[in-house]
Scaffold this active site. Structure first.
Site, PDB file in Angstrom:
ATOM      1  N   HIS A 158       0.752  -1.159  -0.167  1.00  0.00           N
ATOM      2  CA  HIS A 158       0.052  -0.007   0.458  1.00  0.00           C
ATOM      3  C   HIS A 158       1.022   1.414   0.118  1.00  0.00           C
ATOM      4  O   HIS A 158       1.869   1.455   0.708  1.00  0.00           O
ATOM      5  CB  HIS A 158      -0.992  -0.200   1.050  1.00  0.00           C
ATOM      6  CG  HIS A 158      -2.024   1.257   0.867  1.00  0.00           C
ATOM      7  ND1 HIS A 158      -1.679   1.772   1.193  1.00  0.00           N
ATOM      8  CD2 HIS A 158      -3.154   0.778   0.928  1.00  0.00           C
ATOM      9  CE1 HIS A 158      -3.279   2.713   0.819  1.00  0.00           C
ATOM     10  NE2 HIS A 158      -3.606   1.877   0.588  1.00  0.00           N
ATOM     11  N   ASP A 166      -7.852  -5.177   0.098  1.00  0.00           N
ATOM     12  CA  ASP A 166      -8.615  -6.283  -1.092  1.00  0.00           C
ATOM     13  C   ASP A 166      -8.146  -8.207  -1.220  1.00  0.00           C
ATOM     14  O   ASP A 166      -8.742  -8.707  -1.299  1.00  0.00           O
ATOM     15  CB  ASP A 166      -7.977  -5.497  -2.323  1.00  0.00           C
ATOM     16  CG  ASP A 166      -8.409  -5.034  -2.903  1.00  0.00           C
ATOM     17  OD1 ASP A 166      -9.042  -4.450  -3.194  1.00  0.00           O
ATOM     18  OD2 ASP A 166      -8.170  -3.397  -3.629  1.00  0.00           O
TER      19      ASP A 166
END
Ligand code: CMC
Length: 430
Positions: free
Chosen positions: A308, A365
């Site tokens: 991320h 996700d």
């Protein structure tokens, strides 16, 4: 009290710059006048270190793995009966709604849950197997054709009206997209049902056979939507802000958000994760091969659902989702072999120097698809589910920018590295 200053030294000149502090530890150097006054730009190609706005909506501390909506830690929404609509209202209007406000917003959602027949008929001209995110983006953009009264929103009431249309209809559009892809009749929304139950009803009921919505599944869907509801200046939200900064309307701006979200590095990663887990399950590849492929710089493969831009720690959303998977499967007394594969992949990655050194952890996700699968939602609809969840965040961010009198059109600069001045060469001389 004077604003603290930073100093930039360049070409034997000292340039004082103001430094702003947020309500947490973050500080930002104001470089807005640097080009106009000194002809110097800052270079930050993916805007990884540039605050494009001041915002009161969502706070993230990526190092510590903290995420708060309007100051409330995300973990506090992980409760027995979470409520997505309450969170949506809070993100948009800045505080938790009281009962009357929530009831009024719910009524608005019910009132606007149907699609205009013109919009509904658009499904007939789109290919049944068209990518659901393409349909969603187009349909949201087309809402501007049917609700022209909201091309300009002037006050909280018109924002509430426009938001209710968007938040309610996006769910109908999503369910109709799924039905059409299967050649099944559309099931109309039931105004007596709550938001998530109503969506599941439109997805899975068939004429004369009402789908039974299990409370565990309804709660899990509420939770998934809440966890996706906002994430400050991510790619799709920035897209919404960029488009909105040109004073484009809410529908056009949110449609741009859907398009950005579709990308596999952003919301589209949830589909990629599921494809990866399924291919491991079917014997197409082994977990260790995925880890090795992700580390190989000559291979474009990435471990989807990992890494991320902001989190250098476990994404708090992934933590909640992982726990929710265990809870939901225990309650439903079922299992999903893909959950074990995901756990194994995570374990291997977190023990591997490549991932440890780069601080790559599971993101939102990684586990969301497993929960969506438990609800019967097909993989090609996963990113659409992300969009339904993120919509309140896009609206809140658009509203915040729209209401700020200091908002200017977003227009970055570039460092030109192309040809210096040259001349046009007629074709016969080339
Ligand atoms: N698998 C393998 N290597 C990775 C991964 C990954 N998933 N993510 C980052 N890296 C490596 C990257 O190759 C780079 O290595 P090096 O320093 O040797 O060049 C280093 O880690 C830093 O990565 P980056 O690409 O500079 O990081 P970024 O901030 O530009 O990208 C990201 C962030 C999310 C796009 C990236 O981590 C990624 O591609 N992850 C997989 C896709 C994914 O799961 N996306 C969902 C993000 S969360 C929800 C959302 O926003 O929609």
């Amino acid at each position: 009290m004077s604003t603290p200053q930073a100093k930039l030294f360049i070409d034997h000149k000292e340039i004082p710059l103001s430094v702003y502090s947020g309500t947490q530890d973050d500080r930002a150097i104001d470089i807005t006048k640097l080009y106009d006054e000194h002809h110097i730009m800052t270079y930050d190609p993916s805007l990884g270190n540039t605050a494009i706005c001041r915002s009161e909506i969502t706070y993230i501390d990526g190092g510590k793995g903290i995420l708060r909506y309007r100051g409330i830690p995300l973990e506090q929404f992980d409760r027995p009966t979470p409520n997505f609509i309450e969170v949506a209202w809070m993100l948009i209007f800045g505080r938790l709604p009281n009962k009357t406000e929530l009831d009024e917003f719910r009524s608005l959602l019910s009132e606007h849950e149907l699609l205009h027949e013109g919009l509904r008929n658009q499904f007939q001209v789109l290919p049944a197997k068209a990518p659901p995110m393409a349909i969603l983006s187009a349909m949201i953009s087309m809402m501007a054709c049917y609700y022209e009264e909201f091309l300009t929103v002037v006050d909280d009431q018109s924002i509430a009206e426009a938001s209710a249309r968007l938040i309610s209809k996006v769910r109908t559009i999503a369910a109709f997209t799924h039905r059409r892809s299967l050649g099944l009749p559309f099931i109309y929304p039931d105004p007596g049902m709550r938001y998530c139950a109503n969506f599941l009803h439109m997805m899975f009921s068939i004429p004369y056979r009402q789908f039974t919505v299990e409370p565990e599944i309804e709660d899990a869907l509420n939770l998934v939507l809440i966890l996706h509801a906002d994430h400050e200046q991510n790619c799709s939200t920035s897209a919404v802000r960029v488009v909105g900064s040109a004073q484009a309307n809410l529908f056009a701006s949110c449609s741009a958000g859907v398009s950005a979200l579709w990308g596999p590095l952003h919301g589209g990663a949830n589909v990629k994760v599921m494809e990866m887990l399924e291919s491991i399950y079917r014997g197409g590849r082994k977990p260790e091969d995925c880890i090795e492929a992700a580390k190989d710089k000559t291979n474009p493969f990435r471990l989807f659902g990992f890494g991320h831009r902001v989190y250098k720690n476990y994404d708090p959303r992934a933590k909640i989702l992982k726990k929710a998977c265990d809870r939901v499967f225990a309650k439903l007394k079922t299992q999903d072999p893909l959950l074990n594969i995901a756990r194994e992949l995570e374990e291997r990655a977190l023990a591997d120097d490549y991932f440890v050194e780069r601080k790559l952890y599971p993101n939102v996700d990684f586990y969301s698809g497993i929960l969506l699968r438990a609800m019967g939602i097909p993989t090609d609809m996963f990113t659409v589910m992300f969009a339904i969840g993120r919509l309140p965040g896009w609206i809140a961010q658009w509203k915040e920018a729209h209401e700020n009198p200091g908002t200017r059109i977003i227009r970055p600069r570039q460092l030109y590295v192309g040809n210096p001045e040259t001349r046009y060469v007629p074709i016969e001389e080339r």
